[in-house]
Design a protein around this motif. Structure first.
Motif, PDB file in Angstrom:
ATOM      1  N   VAL A 220       0.849  -1.196   0.000  1.00  0.00           N
ATOM      2  CA  VAL A 220       0.000   0.000   0.000  1.00  0.00           C
ATOM      3  C   VAL A 220       0.881   1.241   0.000  1.00  0.00           C
ATOM      4  O   VAL A 220       2.060   1.171   0.344  1.00  0.00           O
ATOM      5  CB  VAL A 220      -0.941   0.018   1.217  1.00  0.00           C
ATOM      6  CG1 VAL A 220      -1.925  -1.154   1.147  1.00  0.00           C
ATOM      7  CG2 VAL A 220      -0.152  -0.035   2.520  1.00  0.00           C
TER       8      VAL A 220
ATOM      9  N   ALA B 141       3.871   0.854   3.450  1.00  0.00           N
ATOM     10  CA  ALA B 141       3.325   0.758   4.803  1.00  0.00           C
ATOM     11  C   ALA B 141       4.442   0.813   5.837  1.00  0.00           C
ATOM     12  O   ALA B 141       5.609   0.581   5.524  1.00  0.00           O
ATOM     13  CB  ALA B 141       2.559  -0.558   4.951  1.00  0.00           C
ATOM     14  N   THR B 142       4.050   1.092   7.069  1.00  0.00           N
ATOM     15  CA  THR B 142       5.007   0.993   8.165  1.00  0.00           C
ATOM     16  C   THR B 142       5.505  -0.454   8.216  1.00  0.00           C
ATOM     17  O   THR B 142       4.716  -1.387   8.250  1.00  0.00           O
ATOM     18  CB  THR B 142       4.308   1.327   9.500  1.00  0.00           C
ATOM     19  OG1 THR B 142       3.743   2.626   9.403  1.00  0.00           O
ATOM     20  CG2 THR B 142       5.287   1.274  10.664  1.00  0.00           C
ATOM     21  N   ALA B 143       6.800  -0.606   8.215  1.00  0.00           N
ATOM     22  CA  ALA B 143       7.458  -1.921   8.253  1.00  0.00           C
ATOM     23  C   ALA B 143       7.334  -2.716   6.952  1.00  0.00           C
ATOM     24  O   ALA B 143       7.797  -3.852   6.880  1.00  0.00           O
ATOM     25  CB  ALA B 143       6.992  -2.776   9.432  1.00  0.00           C
ATOM     26  N   LEU B 144       6.708  -2.156   5.942  1.00  0.00           N
ATOM     27  CA  LEU B 144       6.805  -2.756   4.604  1.00  0.00           C
ATOM     28  C   LEU B 144       6.924  -1.634   3.570  1.00  0.00           C
ATOM     29  O   LEU B 144       6.079  -1.454   2.703  1.00  0.00           O
ATOM     30  CB  LEU B 144       5.615  -3.661   4.288  1.00  0.00           C
ATOM     31  CG  LEU B 144       5.719  -4.470   2.970  1.00  0.00           C
ATOM     32  CD1 LEU B 144       7.012  -5.255   2.882  1.00  0.00           C
ATOM     33  CD2 LEU B 144       4.519  -5.379   2.788  1.00  0.00           C
ATOM     34  N   PRO B 145       8.004  -0.843   3.719  1.00  0.00           N
ATOM     35  CA  PRO B 145       8.217   0.230   2.740  1.00  0.00           C
ATOM     36  C   PRO B 145       8.706  -0.347   1.415  1.00  0.00           C
ATOM     37  O   PRO B 145       9.159  -1.503   1.357  1.00  0.00           O
ATOM     38  CB  PRO B 145       9.306   1.088   3.395  1.00  0.00           C
ATOM     39  CG  PRO B 145      10.074   0.123   4.245  1.00  0.00           C
ATOM     40  CD  PRO B 145       9.067  -0.892   4.733  1.00  0.00           C
TER      41      PRO B 145
ATOM     42  N   THR C 214      11.981  -2.207   1.219  1.00  0.00           N
ATOM     43  CA  THR C 214      12.165  -3.562   1.747  1.00  0.00           C
ATOM     44  C   THR C 214      12.581  -4.502   0.621  1.00  0.00           C
ATOM     45  O   THR C 214      13.360  -5.434   0.816  1.00  0.00           O
ATOM     46  CB  THR C 214      10.870  -4.054   2.426  1.00  0.00           C
ATOM     47  OG1 THR C 214      10.690  -3.310   3.628  1.00  0.00           O
ATOM     48  CG2 THR C 214      10.908  -5.533   2.762  1.00  0.00           C
TER      49      THR C 214
ATOM     50  N   PRO D  27      13.192  -3.252   7.546  1.00  0.00           N
ATOM     51  CA  PRO D  27      13.175  -4.641   7.050  1.00  0.00           C
ATOM     52  C   PRO D  27      13.598  -4.708   5.585  1.00  0.00           C
ATOM     53  O   PRO D  27      13.238  -3.834   4.789  1.00  0.00           O
ATOM     54  CB  PRO D  27      11.716  -5.075   7.226  1.00  0.00           C
ATOM     55  CG  PRO D  27      10.937  -3.838   7.435  1.00  0.00           C
ATOM     56  CD  PRO D  27      11.870  -2.786   7.953  1.00  0.00           C
ATOM     57  N   LEU D  28      14.356  -5.736   5.261  1.00  0.00           N
ATOM     58  CA  LEU D  28      14.873  -5.879   3.896  1.00  0.00           C
ATOM     59  C   LEU D  28      14.862  -7.350   3.517  1.00  0.00           C
ATOM     60  O   LEU D  28      15.194  -8.212   4.330  1.00  0.00           O
ATOM     61  CB  LEU D  28      16.302  -5.308   3.841  1.00  0.00           C
ATOM     62  CG  LEU D  28      17.021  -5.418   2.503  1.00  0.00           C
ATOM     63  CD1 LEU D  28      17.719  -4.096   2.173  1.00  0.00           C
ATOM     64  CD2 LEU D  28      18.049  -6.540   2.507  1.00  0.00           C
TER      65      LEU D  28
ATOM     66  N   ALA E 255       1.793  -4.501   7.170  1.00  0.00           N
ATOM     67  CA  ALA E 255       3.235  -4.654   7.433  1.00  0.00           C
ATOM     68  C   ALA E 255       3.717  -6.065   7.134  1.00  0.00           C
ATOM     69  O   ALA E 255       4.860  -6.271   6.724  1.00  0.00           O
ATOM     70  CB  ALA E 255       3.541  -4.298   8.876  1.00  0.00           C
TER      71      ALA E 255
END
Lengths: 197, 157
Positions: A82, A90-94, A97, B55-56, B126
């Motif tokens: 998103v 998203a927060t923690a899934l930019p 990543t 995170p990556l 997330a």
């Protein structure tokens, strides 16, 4: 196969190859000089530039909703991502990543610095080229950019430039970023007229 | 080519192809096998690590891009948030087969370190890139809420 058949095949294949080459190129601004009316010429220049703007490489990250798309068929991005509060995921899934500074062949994931979606007000998917044109000129919907800044963005922005070096089996946008820049510059010089709806 | 890495606070050297995915350096060269190979195309999240607190997917990043950056793997998680997440994971018996869980935990910790009070939607967004074939999603979500509540009430580890 007779000699006649062989020549026919050569002619057909040559024609097909030439056709493909034309499809990959962008016309130069000079090639529109025969159009006498300046507004008509301006509109025609934008229509040619629109071959890039409406290409999947651009549209996928200019979605109408909160999710980007991907692929030539513009299917929803997988995994589900998103735009988030800053258009960078998203927060923690930019976006970063997965999307690094360069395309990464081992995984096939595309990359470029500052990977992100276009802001919601710059949505292009589902819009006509005339609507996109009006949107690009509207400072309330273009990030308060002047036409000069719009040209700079399209002609030199590194993330825009990814459209011509997408890596993997992704189809590049037509022409080159420099050719798009020349078309947009000529469009602005001729009055930045938009296609008629 | 020699590349200096900072993994779990320790300086490590890698000698090899700079385009090697970080995942394989972590697993094969450094022996940190808690980070898993799942799909190799950034679709499953099993290979998630933190790089500079973000995170990556380590399957999709070249090791050469890691110079000067702080890499944390599942073995190196040690923050208060991480401990709370791990405790909640155990208390709710989240894990089934366990293969994806290090990636799930890395994403969960990243989420709670950015945002302590989270909604179901925050969690779903997330962790959307972390696939669990055992479908432990409900327990994952419950564990993140539990960790969040404990951290907010200072009960966190």
């Amino acid at each position: 196969m007779t000699v006649a058949h062989a020549w026919l095949a050569v002619i057909i294949l040559t024609g097909a190859a030439a056709s493909l080459a034309r499809a990959d190129d962008l016309r130069s601004p000079e090639s529109f000089s025969a159009i006498g009316d300046q507004a008509d010429r301006s509109r025609s220049l934008f229509v040619e530039a629109g071959r890039v703007l409406q290409h999947p490489r651009c549209l996928n990250c200019h979605p109408a909703g909160g999710r980007p798309s991907q692929g030539e068929d513009q299917h929803p991005h997988t995994p589900l991502v998103v735009r988030g509060l800053d258009d960078k995921g998203a927060t923690a899934l930019p976006c970063v990543t997965c999307h690094q500074a360069e395309n990464f062949a081992p995984s096939g994931v595309p990359g470029r610095p500052l990977w992100q979606m276009a802001p919601r007000e710059m949505a292009w998917q589902g819009k006509s080229l005339a609507q996109i044109c009006e949107q690009i000129k509207d400072r309330r919907r273009n990030g308060a950019k002047t036409l000069t800044q719009i040209h700079e963005h399209l002609a030199h922005d590194t993330l825009v430039g990814w459209a011509w070096a997408p890596g993997g089996n992704r189809e590049p946008a037509p022409g080159t970023q420099a050719q798009l820049g020349a078309l947009i510059a000529a469009w602005i010089e001729t009055g930045a007229a938009c296609p008629i709806r | 080519m020699s590349i200096t890495l900072n993994v779990n606070g320790t300086r490590r050297e890698f000698h090899g192809d700079p385009d090697t995915p970080l995942l394989w350096v972590i697993r094969e060269e450094l022996g940190l096998t808690g980070t898993k190979y799942g799909c190799g195309i950034a679709q499953c999240g099993a290979c998630t690590v933190h790089v500079d607190s973000v995170p990556l997917r380590s399957c999709s990043a070249p090791v050469a891009a890691m110079t000067g950056r702080a890499i944390i793997t599942i073995e190196g998680l040690a923050s208060r948030v991480a401990k709370a997440v791990q405790r909640a994971w155990v208390d709710l018996d989240v894990v089934q087969c366990g293969y994806c869980q290090s990636g799930q935990i890395m994403s969960a910790v990243a989420l709670l370190e950015k945002k302590l009070k989270v909604s179901d939607e925050d969690i779903d967004h997330a962790l959307a890139g972390n696939i669990c074939r055992c479908a432990t999603y409900q327990r994952i979500r419950a564990a993140i809420h539990l960790a969040s509540e404990r951290l907010a009430s200072k009960e966190g580890a």
